[in-house]
Design a protein around this motif. Structure first.
Motif, PDB file in Angstrom:
ATOM      1  N   LEU A 141       0.834  -1.202   0.000  1.00  0.00           N
ATOM      2  CA  LEU A 141       0.000   0.000   0.000  1.00  0.00           C
ATOM      3  C   LEU A 141       0.872   1.256   0.000  1.00  0.00           C
ATOM      4  CD1 LEU A 141       0.538   0.641   3.162  1.00  0.00           C
ATOM      5  CD2 LEU A 141      -1.596  -0.555   3.569  1.00  0.00           C
ATOM      6  N   ASN A 142       0.236   2.388  -0.305  1.00  0.00           N
ATOM      7  CA  ASN A 142       0.906   3.690  -0.245  1.00  0.00           C
ATOM      8  C   ASN A 142       0.782   4.245   1.170  1.00  0.00           C
ATOM      9  OD1 ASN A 142       1.499   3.829  -3.077  1.00  0.00           O
ATOM     10  ND2 ASN A 142      -0.662   4.297  -3.425  1.00  0.00           N
ATOM     11  N   TRP A 143       1.870   4.825   1.660  1.00  0.00           N
ATOM     12  CA  TRP A 143       1.872   5.374   3.024  1.00  0.00           C
ATOM     13  C   TRP A 143       2.458   6.784   3.033  1.00  0.00           C
ATOM     14  CZ3 TRP A 143       6.239   4.003   6.891  1.00  0.00           C
ATOM     15  CH2 TRP A 143       6.074   4.740   8.079  1.00  0.00           C
ATOM     16  N   ILE A 144       1.663   7.725   3.543  1.00  0.00           N
ATOM     17  CA  ILE A 144       2.111   9.104   3.736  1.00  0.00           C
ATOM     18  C   ILE A 144       2.285   9.342   5.232  1.00  0.00           C
ATOM     19  CG2 ILE A 144       1.514  11.547   3.493  1.00  0.00           C
ATOM     20  CD1 ILE A 144      -0.152  10.806   1.049  1.00  0.00           C
ATOM     21  N   ALA A 145       3.471   9.796   5.628  1.00  0.00           N
ATOM     22  CA  ALA A 145       3.746  10.141   7.029  1.00  0.00           C
ATOM     23  C   ALA A 145       3.725  11.662   7.161  1.00  0.00           C
ATOM     24  CB  ALA A 145       5.090   9.586   7.465  1.00  0.00           C
ATOM     25  N   ASP A 146       2.774  12.171   7.933  1.00  0.00           N
ATOM     26  CA  ASP A 146       2.598  13.615   8.116  1.00  0.00           C
ATOM     27  C   ASP A 146       3.161  14.033   9.472  1.00  0.00           C
ATOM     28  OD1 ASP A 146       1.256  16.301   7.574  1.00  0.00           O
ATOM     29  OD2 ASP A 146       0.224  15.705   9.418  1.00  0.00           O
ATOM     30  N   LEU A 187       5.831   9.034   1.052  1.00  0.00           N
ATOM     31  CA  LEU A 187       5.882  10.492   1.010  1.00  0.00           C
ATOM     32  C   LEU A 187       5.863  11.020   2.434  1.00  0.00           C
ATOM     33  CD1 LEU A 187       5.654  13.233  -0.572  1.00  0.00           C
ATOM     34  CD2 LEU A 187       3.173  12.978  -0.400  1.00  0.00           C
ATOM     35  N   VAL A 188       6.679  12.019   2.683  1.00  0.00           N
ATOM     36  CA  VAL A 188       6.687  12.684   3.983  1.00  0.00           C
ATOM     37  C   VAL A 188       6.109  14.078   3.809  1.00  0.00           C
ATOM     38  CG1 VAL A 188       8.126  13.607   5.850  1.00  0.00           C
ATOM     39  CG2 VAL A 188       8.692  11.396   4.803  1.00  0.00           C
ATOM     40  N   LEU A 189       5.125  14.411   4.642  1.00  0.00           N
ATOM     41  CA  LEU A 189       4.549  15.754   4.654  1.00  0.00           C
ATOM     42  C   LEU A 189       5.013  16.491   5.905  1.00  0.00           C
ATOM     43  CD1 LEU A 189       0.804  15.227   3.614  1.00  0.00           C
ATOM     44  CD2 LEU A 189       2.722  15.920   2.161  1.00  0.00           C
ATOM     45  N   VAL A 190       5.337  17.759   5.758  1.00  0.00           N
ATOM     46  CA  VAL A 190       5.733  18.601   6.887  1.00  0.00           C
ATOM     47  C   VAL A 190       5.009  19.935   6.772  1.00  0.00           C
ATOM     48  CG1 VAL A 190       7.987  17.526   7.199  1.00  0.00           C
ATOM     49  CG2 VAL A 190       7.760  19.449   5.617  1.00  0.00           C
TER      50      VAL A 190
END
Length: 433
Positions: A164-169, A206-209
């Motif tokens: 699966l796709n995982w975005i860490a915010d 993807l990492v979101l900041v």
């Protein structure tokens, strides 16, 4: 038909404070962009602050919410030291010299036995539950948001078990956050923090900041893609414009922890009270939020207690009204290199309030950049006492003339809906890759 995204978050209404707002509003708008959010939250959380008004924002929306039990060490610790534990869970740490033996012990246990944080016991059972849920409901994308950064370990575990796709915010940094060095970490715990942080940064898609500074910091730790989506504001939450205060109110709306103590400001205000009779007559220092004892003590030391209106924690709706009614909005950032990379969520609501902002922040901070770009106020460094004093006096003179105003610009990109559109584009890029 909208595709589903699973959002794993610890903070959700009735939780109060800034931690809940970012994803509450993303969830509110995601469906407009062809994405159906499914929200996974703790069933029995021990939230340090409660605010039922935030739930109104999504009360009429069709959102699937999954609640799953959590073991809360803070709830157990309160049996031994209720006040100290509650303060710690809010991020308020007493000075080292003022800590009791019990507080020191609790800090050591928190820092060394619960890595990365006290919600880590939620990780393994949540992974087991969500693995089955994701497979049964054909979800191919998850988003985790921290702090608490243990939530990212749920994403890490699911990523390793499923395709699966995982975005860490990251709403705040991990090992670079201001209170990290107060946790009395041993070498083993400190090393484990760094290792877990690296695993999350490396293995997420993807990492979101929330700031360019955090983006720059994380780029030293990973080659993974890191995107900035700031916090923002809701255009019309209150529905009416609050009346301006008749007093010359300088208001700080939000938490003021021990390290965020601008003694230079208290000194300036004390001097103006002594030197200007009219200033003393009309001045009011208004604080709303979680305020550390050290801040109150400093205010008292400078003889400002008679001018202080300490409202304590107020609801989000009440906070917005206070922002609109204040003559000057006060923003205070810790004087350190680390805080240059953090943009407090309150800044964006300050912008929407359309009242002049007076910020005290490190030189070169992102706060100063945004305030300058939006023509929303002035920023002062911790060595600029005389400039700050002159500015406050000039603002007071404008207040006397009923002419203390601000004309902000370039705000549209900070609306929650616009920011959610950015988020939706990032999610869809992962689907297409």
């Amino acid at each position: 038909m909208s595709k589903k995204v699973l959002i794993v978050t610890y903070y959700w209404p009735p939780a109060g404070g800034p931690g809940v707002q970012r994803w509450l509003y993303f969830v509110k708008y995601l469906s407009q962009f062809g994405i159906k959010p499914v929200v996974f939250i703790p069933k029995n959380p021990d939230y340090p602050i409660l605010d039922d008004s935030l739930a109104k924002e999504i009360s009429n929306l069709d959102i699937e919410i999954i609640q799953f039990p959590i073991v809360e060490p803070y709830a157990l610790a309160k049996r031994f030291n209720k006040k100290g534990t509650t303060s710690m869970s809010k991020g308020v740490f007493p000075k080292e010299s003022e800590q009791t033996k019990i507080q020191k012990a609790l800090l050591w246990v928190r820092g060394n036995c619960f890595v990365p944080d006290a919600r880590v016991l939620w990780v393994k059972p949540s992974i087991a539950f969500l693995k089955n849920y994701i497979e049964e409901h054909h979800i191919d994308s998850i988003i985790t948001t921290g702090p608490p950064h243990s939530v990212h370990l749920i994403g890490l575990g699911l990523k390793r078990k499923l395709h699966l796709n995982w975005i860490a915010d990251f709403r705040d940094p991990w090992t670079a956050i201001g209170y990290h060095d107060k946790l009395k970490l041993g070498k083993k715990a400190a090393k484990k923090h760094l290792a877990l942080e690296k695993e999350v940064l490396e293995e997420s898609d993807l990492v979101l900041v929330t700031s360019k500074g955090t983006q720059k910091h994380f780029k030293t730790k990973t080659k993974n893609e890191i995107k900035v989506i700031t916090n923002g504001f809701e255009p019309d939450v209150i529905g009416r414009k609050a009346s301006l205060d008749s007093e010359f109110s300088i208001s700080h709306i939000g938490s003021l922890l021990s390290d965020r103590n601008p003694k230079m400001l208290w000194e300036v205000l004390s001097e103006l009270i002594q030197e200007e009779k009219k200033f003393a007559k009309y001045f009011k220092l208004r604080l709303a939020g979680v305020i550390s004892d050290a801040i109150i003590e400093s205010i008292q030391e400078y003889g400002l207690e008679d001018y202080l209106d300490n409202k304590g924690y107020v609801s989000h709706e009440a906070a917005l009204e206070l922002q609109q009614s204040s003559q000057l909005l006060l923003l205070i950032e810790i004087d350190s290199e680390e805080t240059k990379q953090i943009i407090p969520g309150k800044l964006f609501e300050y912008l929407k309030a359309s009242r002049p902002i007076m910020a005290i922040a490190p030189e070169g901070s992102e706060v100063a950049t945004i305030i300058a770009e939006t023509s929303s106020g002035e920023t002062f460094g911790y060595q600029e006492k005389e400039a700050l004093k002159t500015h406050i006096y000039n603002c007071f003179r404008l207040f006397e003339k009923k002419a203390l105003n601000v004309h902000t610009s370039s705000l549209e990109k900070y609306t929650r809906e616009k920011l959610t559109e950015q988020l939706s584009l990032e999610i869809k890029k992962l689907w297409e890759s």
